[in-house]
Design an enzyme around this catalytic site. Structure first.
Site, PDB file in Angstrom:
ATOM      1  N   ASP A 173       2.292  -2.621   4.128  1.00 33.53           N
ATOM      2  CA  ASP A 173       3.501  -2.579   3.306  1.00 33.53           C
ATOM      3  C   ASP A 173       4.683  -2.771   4.234  1.00 33.53           C
ATOM      4  OD1 ASP A 173       5.752  -1.542   1.548  1.00 33.53           O
ATOM      5  OD2 ASP A 173       4.058  -1.089   0.233  1.00 33.53           O
ATOM      6  N   ARG A 228      -7.268   0.844 -20.867  1.00 34.73           N
ATOM      7  CA  ARG A 228      -6.432   1.389 -21.950  1.00 34.73           C
ATOM      8  C   ARG A 228      -7.120   1.197 -23.296  1.00 34.73           C
ATOM      9  NH1 ARG A 228      -0.780  -1.115 -19.606  1.00 34.73           N
ATOM     10  NH2 ARG A 228       0.035   0.814 -18.671  1.00 34.73           N
ATOM     11  N   ASN A 280       3.190  -7.724 -11.074  1.00 35.17           N
ATOM     12  CA  ASN A 280       3.665  -8.342 -12.316  1.00 35.17           C
ATOM     13  C   ASN A 280       4.858  -9.268 -12.074  1.00 35.17           C
ATOM     14  OD1 ASN A 280       2.070  -7.598 -14.571  1.00 35.17           O
ATOM     15  ND2 ASN A 280       2.716  -5.476 -14.301  1.00 35.17           N
ATOM     16  N   ASN A 303       9.712 -10.356  -7.662  1.00 34.06           N
ATOM     17  CA  ASN A 303       8.304 -10.338  -7.284  1.00 34.06           C
ATOM     18  C   ASN A 303       7.724 -11.712  -6.970  1.00 34.06           C
ATOM     19  OD1 ASN A 303       8.481  -7.626  -7.539  1.00 34.06           O
ATOM     20  ND2 ASN A 303       7.243  -7.436  -9.386  1.00 34.06           N
ATOM     21  N   GLY A 326       3.402   1.793  -2.060  1.00 31.31           N
ATOM     22  CA  GLY A 326       3.965   1.994  -3.396  1.00 31.31           C
ATOM     23  C   GLY A 326       3.098   2.915  -4.236  1.00 31.31           C
ATOM     24  N   GLY A 327       3.550   3.155  -5.462  1.00 37.33           N
ATOM     25  CA  GLY A 327       2.831   4.060  -6.363  1.00 37.33           C
ATOM     26  C   GLY A 327       1.427   3.576  -6.672  1.00 37.33           C
ATOM     27  N   HIS A 371      -1.641 -10.963 -19.448  1.00 34.99           N
ATOM     28  CA  HIS A 371      -1.424  -9.566 -19.077  1.00 34.99           C
ATOM     29  C   HIS A 371       0.003  -9.125 -19.370  1.00 34.99           C
ATOM     30  CE1 HIS A 371      -2.032  -5.783 -17.052  1.00 34.99           C
ATOM     31  NE2 HIS A 371      -1.180  -6.054 -16.097  1.00 34.99           N
ATOM     32  N   ALA A 419       0.796  -1.231   0.000  1.00 37.87           N
ATOM     33  CA  ALA A 419       0.000   0.000   0.000  1.00 37.87           C
ATOM     34  C   ALA A 419       0.826   1.278   0.000  1.00 37.87           C
ATOM     35  CB  ALA A 419      -0.945  -0.003   1.206  1.00 37.87           C
TER      36      ALA A 419
END
EC number: 1.1.1.37
Length: 312
Positions: free
Chosen positions: A34, A153, A119, A94, A10-11, A177, A8
């Site tokens: 986080d 998008r 990701n 990750n 992070g960006g 993705h 939470a």
């Protein structure tokens, strides 16, 4: 309804937390976690926004306090892409982060619906599934890879190209993705038609949109704000469906019947327990059919990478 955001600080996490604080139904609880020490402060900051959503922040190695009683967990923890990296370069860092957090979810709130944002999603969702399976708590209707960014998008780019309002365009996106596994079904947008060249160009732009942002930010980050919005849209849809709203449909990356690959993004009817129904991907154009067949090897390799990471 309690929603936990892991990663939470992070960006993506901060943008997502802001949107959830302002848009979750009254009476909801939001918990932020986080590893970064700033996290309780992010929660204090957001707590000053006047909405009826209770918020609390937790930091350190242990996510348990944030996860207790959670109905929905959204995971955005991890490192971001830098120029020259693709989503698979993120795997080495990750993968371990997702594995660790999902192990904590399996212990603390095994019934929760989980949305994976970290990701490479094609792979991290497979990691999460294997961890939950090992813990004996895997429910394939409750684990989602959040691909909503590909949808928003697509909606934006199609609306721009065709001079439509972005709010009235909804493009289904199937597959995975990242890169070639992202397949927008441009043939299924009512009242909009494209030339072959437009389809080829649009598809490529949608597939490469993440790289567009990474390059534009010149080493200063990746898509955080649009991803925060996409994750909020998915999380809020899930909450509405879990609270009994009917007819809520979102595309997401889930385990299905394995017809194309073990995990596959497709339109889903959401319900009280997560996925209520995996909907058909409908009739594909020749271009889409070819793109689908061409991506499956890549997608299957991405999935196997995640399975092997947990089971090796």
């Amino acid at each position: 309804m309690k929603v936990a955001v892991l990663g939470a600080a992070g960006g993506i996490g901060q943008a997502l937390a802001l949107l959830l604080k302002t848009q979750l139904p009254s009476g909801s609880e939001l918990s932020l976690y986080d590893i970064a020490p700033v996290t309780p402060g992010v929660a204090v900051d957001l707590s000053h926004i006047p909405t009826d959503v209770k918020i609390k922040g937790f930091s350190g190695e242990d996510a348990t306090p944030a996860l207790e009683g959670a109905d929905v967990v959204l995971i955005s923890a991890g490192v971001a892409r830098k120029p020259g990296m693709d989503r698979s370069d993120l795997f080495n860092v990750n993968a371990g982060i997702v594995k660790n957090l999902v192990q904590q979810i399996a212990k603390t709130c095994p019934q929760a619906c989980i949305g994976i944002i970290t990701n490479p999603v094609n792979t991290t969702v497979a990691i999460a599934a294997e961890v939950l399976k090992k813990a004996g708590v895997y429910d394939k209707n409750k684990l989602f890879g959040v691909t909503t960014l590909d949808i928003i998008r697509s909606n934006t780019f199609v609306a721009e190209l065709k001079g439509k309002s972005a709010t009235e365009v909804e493009v289904p996106v199937i597959g995975g993705h990242s890169g070639v596994t992202i397949l927008p079904l441009l043939s299924q947008i009512p009242g909009v038609s494209f030339s072959d060249q437009e389809i080829a160009d649009l598809t490529k732009r949608i597939q490469n949109a993440g790289t567009e942002v990474v390059e534009a930010k010149a080493g200063g980050g990746s898509a955080t704000l649009s991803m925060g919005q996409a994750a909020a849209r998915f999380g809020l849809s899930l909450v509405r469906a879990m609270q009994g709203e009917k007819g809520v449909v979102e595309c997401a990356y889930v385990e299905g019947d394995g017809h194309y690959a073990r995990f596959f993004s497709q339109p889903l009817l959401l319900g009280k327990n997560g996925v209520e129904e995996r909907q058909s991907i409908g009739k594909l154009s020749a271009f889409e059919q070819q793109a689908l067949e061409g991506m499956l090897d890549t997608l299957k390799k991405d999935i196997a990478l995640g399975e092997d990471f947990v089971n090796k």
